[in-house]
Enzyme design. Sequence first.
Site, mmCIF file in Angstrom:
data_model
loop_
_atom_site.group_PDB
_atom_site.id
_atom_site.type_symbol
_atom_site.label_atom_id
_atom_site.label_comp_id
_atom_site.label_asym_id
_atom_site.label_seq_id
_atom_site.Cartn_x
_atom_site.Cartn_y
_atom_site.Cartn_z
ATOM 1 N N GLY A 48 0.856 -1.070 -0.249
ATOM 2 C CA GLY A 48 0.123 -0.176 0.525
ATOM 3 C C GLY A 48 0.600 1.190 -0.516
ATOM 4 O O GLY A 48 1.460 0.961 -0.842
ATOM 5 N N GLU A 49 1.018 1.984 1.428
ATOM 6 C CA GLU A 49 1.885 3.120 1.204
ATOM 7 C C GLU A 49 1.967 3.195 2.476
ATOM 8 O O GLU A 49 1.539 3.149 4.051
ATOM 9 C CB GLU A 49 1.262 4.178 0.782
ATOM 10 C CG GLU A 49 1.891 5.587 0.272
ATOM 11 C CD GLU A 49 2.930 6.190 0.332
ATOM 12 O OE1 GLU A 49 3.649 6.517 0.863
ATOM 13 O OE2 GLU A 49 1.878 6.505 2.155
ATOM 14 N N SER A 50 3.745 3.037 2.820
ATOM 15 C CA SER A 50 4.475 3.073 4.258
ATOM 16 C C SER A 50 3.815 4.224 4.828
ATOM 17 O O SER A 50 4.017 3.894 6.626
ATOM 18 C CB SER A 50 5.302 2.133 4.044
ATOM 19 O OG SER A 50 6.637 2.957 3.185
ATOM 20 N N CYS A 80 5.631 -5.158 -0.337
ATOM 21 C CA CYS A 80 6.110 -3.912 -0.435
ATOM 22 C C CYS A 80 5.921 -3.010 0.967
ATOM 23 O O CYS A 80 7.295 -2.992 1.445
ATOM 24 C CB CYS A 80 4.880 -3.752 -1.855
ATOM 25 S SG CYS A 80 4.980 -2.698 -2.578
ATOM 26 N N ARG A 110 12.801 3.023 0.058
ATOM 27 C CA ARG A 110 11.292 3.062 -0.259
ATOM 28 C C ARG A 110 10.723 3.620 -1.874
ATOM 29 O O ARG A 110 10.169 2.145 -1.940
ATOM 30 C CB ARG A 110 11.108 4.412 0.569
ATOM 31 C CG ARG A 110 10.104 4.234 1.500
ATOM 32 C CD ARG A 110 9.336 5.273 1.816
ATOM 33 N NE ARG A 110 8.221 5.553 1.439
ATOM 34 C CZ ARG A 110 7.732 6.752 1.224
ATOM 35 N NH1 ARG A 110 7.611 7.623 1.490
ATOM 36 N NH2 ARG A 110 6.522 6.545 0.620
ATOM 37 N N ILE A 139 5.496 -2.909 -7.858
ATOM 38 C CA ILE A 139 3.978 -0.923 -7.695
ATOM 39 C C ILE A 139 5.127 -0.029 -6.883
ATOM 40 O O ILE A 139 4.858 -0.333 -5.591
ATOM 41 C CB ILE A 139 2.824 -1.498 -7.883
ATOM 42 C CG1 ILE A 139 1.934 -2.746 -8.393
ATOM 43 C CG2 ILE A 139 1.856 -0.106 -7.341
ATOM 44 C CD1 ILE A 139 0.516 -2.961 -7.853
ATOM 45 N N ARG A 140 5.685 0.775 -7.610
ATOM 46 C CA ARG A 140 6.458 1.852 -6.606
ATOM 47 C C ARG A 140 7.135 1.109 -6.391
ATOM 48 O O ARG A 140 7.021 1.490 -4.981
ATOM 49 C CB ARG A 140 4.974 2.447 -6.244
ATOM 50 C CG ARG A 140 5.002 3.984 -7.177
ATOM 51 C CD ARG A 140 3.642 5.014 -6.946
ATOM 52 N NE ARG A 140 2.459 4.287 -5.428
ATOM 53 C CZ ARG A 140 2.003 3.627 -5.810
ATOM 54 N NH1 ARG A 140 1.544 3.566 -6.980
ATOM 55 N NH2 ARG A 140 1.753 3.541 -4.648
ATOM 56 N N HIS A 180 4.086 -8.343 -4.794
ATOM 57 C CA HIS A 180 2.839 -8.135 -4.486
ATOM 58 C C HIS A 180 2.095 -9.719 -4.759
ATOM 59 O O HIS A 180 1.119 -9.669 -6.049
ATOM 60 C CB HIS A 180 1.865 -7.622 -4.544
ATOM 61 C CG HIS A 180 2.047 -5.753 -4.442
ATOM 62 N ND1 HIS A 180 1.169 -5.473 -3.558
ATOM 63 C CD2 HIS A 180 2.752 -4.784 -4.848
ATOM 64 C CE1 HIS A 180 1.719 -4.184 -3.767
ATOM 65 N NE2 HIS A 180 2.202 -3.422 -4.289
ATOM 66 N N GLU A 182 -0.205 -11.104 -3.782
ATOM 67 C CA GLU A 182 -1.645 -11.152 -3.801
ATOM 68 C C GLU A 182 -2.229 -10.566 -4.792
ATOM 69 O O GLU A 182 -3.116 -10.815 -5.278
ATOM 70 C CB GLU A 182 -1.816 -10.228 -2.492
ATOM 71 C CG GLU A 182 -1.925 -8.705 -2.131
ATOM 72 C CD GLU A 182 -0.412 -8.062 -2.688
ATOM 73 O OE1 GLU A 182 0.270 -9.073 -2.594
ATOM 74 O OE2 GLU A 182 -0.683 -6.960 -2.407
HETATM 75 N N1 GLN Z 1 7.152 2.695 -2.209
HETATM 76 C C1 GLN Z 1 5.508 2.359 -1.354
HETATM 77 C C2 GLN Z 1 5.488 3.103 -0.433
HETATM 78 O O1 GLN Z 1 6.745 3.733 0.341
HETATM 79 C C3 GLN Z 1 4.795 0.693 -1.469
HETATM 80 C C4 GLN Z 1 4.430 0.511 -2.527
HETATM 81 C C5 GLN Z 1 2.785 -0.302 -2.584
HETATM 82 O O2 GLN Z 1 3.499 -1.014 -1.287
HETATM 83 N N2 GLN Z 1 2.884 -0.904 -3.607
HETATM 84 O O3 GLN Z 1 5.147 3.079 0.746
#
Ligand code: GLN
Length: 208
Positions: A48-50, A80, A110, A139-140, A180, A182
């Site tokens: 997600g977004e840490s 992730c 990150r 993903i990112r 990911h 999942e």
């Molecule tokens: N780079 C993202 C972060 O800093 C992580 C991206 C992801 O979980 N798909 O949280």
Amino acid sequence: MNTTIGVLALQGAFLEHETMLRQLGVRPVEVRKPEQLTGLDGLIIPGGESTTMGLVAERWGLVAPLKAWVQSGKPTWGTCAGMILLAERAIGQKAGGQPLIGGLDVTVNRNYFGRQADSFETLLHVPVLGEPPIRAVFIRAPAIVEIGAGVDVLATTAGRAGEEVIVAVQQGNLLATAFHPELTNDLRWHAYFVSQVTHHASSIVPGA
Ligand code: GLN
């Protein structure tokens, strides 16, 4: 034995992990409060977004309980953003840093893959999962740029300059993947984690 695995459900791709666990016959439990960690055999921290996940965890009083959970040696898998949260050290953080749970003796970058391409898929050779190579969705995505002595590398892939970067590791009961699993329909990573959890749970003598 009835294995119960928690999925941290503050933000991100937690529902997808739950679906995978159910397909393996494991009951997932959504974790949003410290007391929901009680009685779990393992925990997944999703992608997600840490930064957001860390801030919500802080607000809901989960950072210290999650640290204690990881320190107690319970099987934990970060995917992730979850991998970033489990890292002892992160680079490329927002100004002021972000709360990390820590425990995994690695340094993560990150947004290692973030500026190159927002998302991509590749095939990974992962000896612990056997053949064939497994699809991985980034993903990112972060990457692991440094590991401590007790950390085993499970998978690498081509990095920004074509060099091999580490994207999956294990340190005892801690598992971390930069991608990911999942979001694919290959259950092998989940089956691998479930087997670690089951093994750990069956090694605990009740009441000891
Ligand atoms: N780079 C993202 C972060 O800093 C992580 C991206 C992801 O979980 N798909 O949280």
